[in-house]
Design an enzyme around this catalytic site. Structure first.
Site, PDB file in Angstrom:
ATOM      1  N   HIS A 339       0.851  -1.182   0.000  1.00 52.18           N
ATOM      2  CA  HIS A 339       0.000   0.000   0.000  1.00 52.18           C
ATOM      3  C   HIS A 339       0.893   1.241   0.000  1.00 52.18           C
ATOM      4  CE1 HIS A 339      -3.303  -2.656   1.809  1.00 52.18           C
ATOM      5  NE2 HIS A 339      -3.692  -2.303   0.605  1.00 52.18           N
ATOM      6  N   TRP A 489       4.063  -0.624   4.913  1.00 53.32           N
ATOM      7  CA  TRP A 489       4.649  -1.840   5.497  1.00 53.32           C
ATOM      8  C   TRP A 489       3.740  -3.050   5.294  1.00 53.32           C
ATOM      9  CZ3 TRP A 489       4.341   2.006   9.827  1.00 53.32           C
ATOM     10  CH2 TRP A 489       5.326   2.996   9.691  1.00 53.32           C
ATOM     11  N   HIS A 490       3.097  -3.080   4.130  1.00 55.58           N
ATOM     12  CA  HIS A 490       2.209  -4.193   3.787  1.00 55.58           C
ATOM     13  C   HIS A 490       2.754  -4.938   2.569  1.00 55.58           C
ATOM     14  CE1 HIS A 490      -1.272  -1.746   5.805  1.00 55.58           C
ATOM     15  NE2 HIS A 490      -0.464  -2.319   6.687  1.00 55.58           N
ATOM     16  N   GLU A 491       4.032  -5.270   2.613  1.00 54.90           N
ATOM     17  CA  GLU A 491       4.690  -5.946   1.496  1.00 54.90           C
ATOM     18  C   GLU A 491       4.087  -7.345   1.304  1.00 54.90           C
ATOM     19  OE1 GLU A 491       7.856  -3.573   3.864  1.00 54.90           O
ATOM     20  OE2 GLU A 491       6.122  -4.838   4.299  1.00 54.90           O
TER      21      GLU A 491
END
Length: 565
Positions: A339, A489-491
Site C-alpha cells: 500500500h 509496510w504491507h509488502e
C-alpha cells in the site's frame, strides 16, 4: 456485614491480578527452561519445519503442535520479543530501524522523484506482529472472493474465511455473532477510551458522505465505503502479537521448539522433494531435516529470496548467478505489492497525548462512483509524520496529527531480484511505486480526500493550521505526492496463489513442481488486501494448518504417515 465494600473490591481485584501475574511468571519460567533444553539438544530431523514466526508462521506452528505426536521446529532470524518497545503498545515507532527491523531499502525510483523508499519488516519473535501498529483489518469481501476465483477454490472465499475469523477471534466489543467471534486465541477490541481526535475523525468522514459503522470488520468490509474506530490488538496498553497469542502458550510442551537468531539460507532437496533446511546459526551452517514438510513463512521479501537461493525461480535469473535450477517458476519475486501511502499533517490547536497504538480511527472509500469496494483508505495518526523530503519542505510541528492515506489496490507492480548466489547477498527491491499512471491519479484523489476530511467542521477544534500539503494544484501537488509516497509496510504478493504461468503456489499453498514444500505468508496473496495485512496473514496460516492437518490426518501420530521417497 461488609462496611467498606469499595476497598474490599479493590483488594479482591488486586489479589486476582497478583495471582494471574504469579501464574504467568511460573509459566514463563517453565517455558524458559523447556526451550533452553530443546534448543540445546536440537534434533537432526523434525516432522515439520516452519520458517518464520510472524503472523502466518506462528499460526501454522501452533496448530501443528496441538497434536502432541507431531514434532515442530519454528525458526526465526530475529531475537526475543520480551522488550518494552515490543510489549508496550505506544512504543511501536521505536522498533522501526532497530535490530528488530530488517530495514529493507527499495531501489531509487524515478516515479517518486528518485527516492529510495524504506520497507520495514519484523525481525523478531512474532515478525511483523511484534513491530506493527496492531491494527486488525480483515480484508474486504471482494478481496477474498477474488482470491477464491484466482485459486478456483471456494475455501478462500469471503463466506469461508468469515467462519475462520469468527472461530479465531476473541472479540471484546459490541456483540455481533453474525460477524464476530469470542473465545478464540486472537484478542481484538475497538481502541478503548480513544483520543478525542479519533471519534472526531470518524464524524469528519461522515460529514463528507462516508457512513459510520460500529466496527471496521463486520458489515463495513462488505460495503463500498465506511468509517469506524479502529480494531486493535492491544490489551491494557500491551501489544498482543500473533506469536504471543498462538505460540507462547505452547512453549512448555516437548514437541514445539523455537529456534531464534537462526537465518534460513536454503532448502535442501532430494530431486524435487524438499528434505529440510540449511540455516546459519551461531556462526555455523547447519542442516536440519523435515520428515514431512517445510513451510516457508518468511514474508514477501525473504520467502522468494530463499526460494531463488534454493534454485526455485526464473531459470534465466538463477543461471545468471550460477544457481542450479531445481524448478523454473518465473513468478517467484514478481508481483510485488504494497500500500503506497501519503501523509497529510495538521498542527494541533491544543496538543493531545496519543493513546493506545497512536492510531484509533480508519475510513475507506472510493474516489470514483460505482465502485463496489474501496480504492483508498486512511488511518488517522495522533502524531505528525512524513518523509524526509516533505519534512524538510514543510517543517513538522512539535504537536500535530496526520491522516495517512493509501491506495487500496495499486496497479503498479514491483519485482525482487538476487544480487548474488551467496545467501548473505542482499535482495534487490524494485518496488516500481507509482509507475502506473492510474496510481498517480488515485494518489492525488486520496490526498484531496484527506484534506477534505481533515479540514472539515468536526476536526476544526483540533486545528491550529494545516501543515501539509495545503492547497497545492497541478505540478506542485504531483511533486508533493511523489515526495510523500512511502510504504504502509504491507509488502505482499511475491509468490502468489493462482493458476496462471506466474503463480507460485496452488490453492493448497503447495509450490508448483516441488514436493513437501508450502508457503504460508503474505507473499501468496494474489493482490494486497484492503487495509492492514496482519489479519489476512493469520487466515493464511490457519488455512495452511487446516490443509496440512487434513492431508496428513494429524489426529493420528505422524509416525503412521507414509511420506513418498
Amino acid at each position: 456485614m461488609k462496611t467498606n465494600f469499595g476497598n474490599e473490591s479493590f483488594e479482591d481485584e488486586r489479589e486476582t491480578y497478583q495471582r494471574e501475574t504469579d501464574s504467568h511468571d511460573v509459566f514463563t519460567e517453565r517455558v524458559r527452561n523447556n526451550q533452553r533444553q530443546l534448543t540445546s539438544e536440537l534434533r537432526h530431523q523434525y516432522d515439520f519445519i516452519v520458517c518464520g514466526s510472524g503472523s502466518s508462521g506462528s499460526v501454522v506452528a501452533r496448530r501443528l503442535a496441538e497434536n502432541p505426536d507431531v514434532s515442530v521446529l519454528l525458526i526465526e532470524a530475529g531475537g526475543s520479543d520480551d522488550l518494552p518497545t515490543v510489549l508496550e503498545a505506544n512504543q511501536w515507532p521505536m522498533n522501526l530501524g532497530s535490530d528488530r527491523d530488517w530495514s529493507f531499502q527499495g531501489q531509487p525510483n524515478r516515479h517518486v522523484n528518485g527516492r529510495s523508499i524504506p520497507f520495514s519488516m519484523g525481525k523478531v519473535l512474532g515478525g511483523g506482529s511484534s513491530i506493527n501498529v496492531m491494527v486488525w483489518a480483515r480484508g474486504h469481501k471482494q478481496d477474498w472472493d477474488f482470491f477464491a476465483s484466482e485459486a478456483n477454490d471456494p475455501a478462500w472465499s469471503y463466506e469461508s474465511v468469515l467462519k475462520i475469523y469468527r472461530r479465531l477471534e476473541d472479540w471484546h466489543g459490541v456483540p455481533d455473532p453474525m460477524y464476530r467471534g469470542t473465545g478464540g486465541p486472537v484478542f481484538v477490541q475497538p481502541a478503548p477510551d480513544p483520543n478525542l481526535i479519533a471519534p472526531a475523525t470518524v464524524e469528519a468522514a461522515r460529514s463528507v458522505g462516508i457512513p459510520t459503522f460500529e466496527n471496521p470488520n463486520g458489515q463495513m468490509m462488505e460495503a463500498a465505503k465506511g468509517a469506524s474506530i479502529t480494531d486493535v490488538r492491544v490489551r491494557n496498553g500491551k501489544r498482543e502479537s500473533i506469536f504471543r497469542s498462538y505460540v507462547f502458550p505452547y512453549l512448555d510442551r516437548p514437541n514445539l521448539t523455537v529456534l531464534s537468531h537462526a537465518l534460513v539460507t536454503r532448502l535442501t532437496f532430494q530431486g524435487k522433494r524438499v528434505t529440510g533446511v540449511e540455516i546459519a546459526y551461531r556462526d555455523a551452517i547447519y542442516r536440519i531435516g523435515a520428515a514431512v514438510e517445510v513451510v516457508l513463512s518468511l514474508g514477501a521479501i525473504h520467502t522468494p529470496k530463499v526460494l531463488m537461493q534454493s534454485g526455485i525461480g526464473d531459470e534465466s535469473e538463477l543461471r545468471r548467478f550460477g544457481i542450479p535450477v531445481v524448478q523454473h517458476l518465473p513468478g517467484v519475486g514478481q508481483n510485488f505489492q504494497d500500500h503506497v501511502a501519503f501523509d497529510c499533517v495538521w498542527e494541533y490547536e491544543t496538543a493531545l497525548e496519543p493513546r493506545n497504538n497512536l492510531s484509533e480511527a480508519i475510513f475507506f472509500t472510493g474516489h470514483q462512483s460505482g465502485l463496489d469496494s474501496p480504492d483508498v483508505f486512511v488511518c488517522q495518526a495522533e502524531v505528525p509524520k512524513t518523509t524526509a523530503e516533505n519534512a524538510a519542505r514543510f517543517s513538522l510541528p512539535d504537536a500535530g496529527w496526520t491522516l495517512f492515506g493509501a491506495i487500496v489496490h495499486p496497479k503498479s507492480r514491483g519485482r525482487l531480484r538476487l544480487t548474488g548466489a551467496n545467501p548473505f547477498d542482499p535482495i534487490l527491491i524494485d518496488a516500481n511505486t507509482l509507475s502506473d499512471p492510474d496510481d498517480l491519479k488515485t494518489a492525488i484523489a486520496c490526498v484531496e480526500l484527506c484534506r477534505e476530511v481533515g479540514n472539515s467542521a468536526p476536526l476544526r477544534p483540533f486545528i491550529k493550521r494545516e501543515v501539509m500539503p495545503g492547497n497545492l494544484k497541478g505540478a506542485e501537488l504531483e511533486r508533493f505526492v511523489r515526495d510523500a509516497a512511502t510504504s504502509f509496510w504491507h509488502e505482499t504478493c511475491t509468490a502468489k496463489m493462482g493458476r496462471d504461468s506466474m503463480s507460485v503456489v496452488d490453492s493448497n499453498l503447495k509450490v508448483y513442481g516441488i514436493d513437501n514444500l508450502r508457503i504460508a505468508d503474505g507473499s501468496i496473496l494474489p493482490r494486497v488486501t484492503t487495509g492492514n495485512t496482519m489479519a489476512p496473514c493469520v487466515i493464511v496460516g490457519e488455512r495452511a494448518a487446516e490443509i496440512l492437518q487434513v492431508e496428513y490426518q494429524l489426529q493420528t501420530p505422524v509416525k503412521t504417515v507414509s511420506v513418498a521417497p
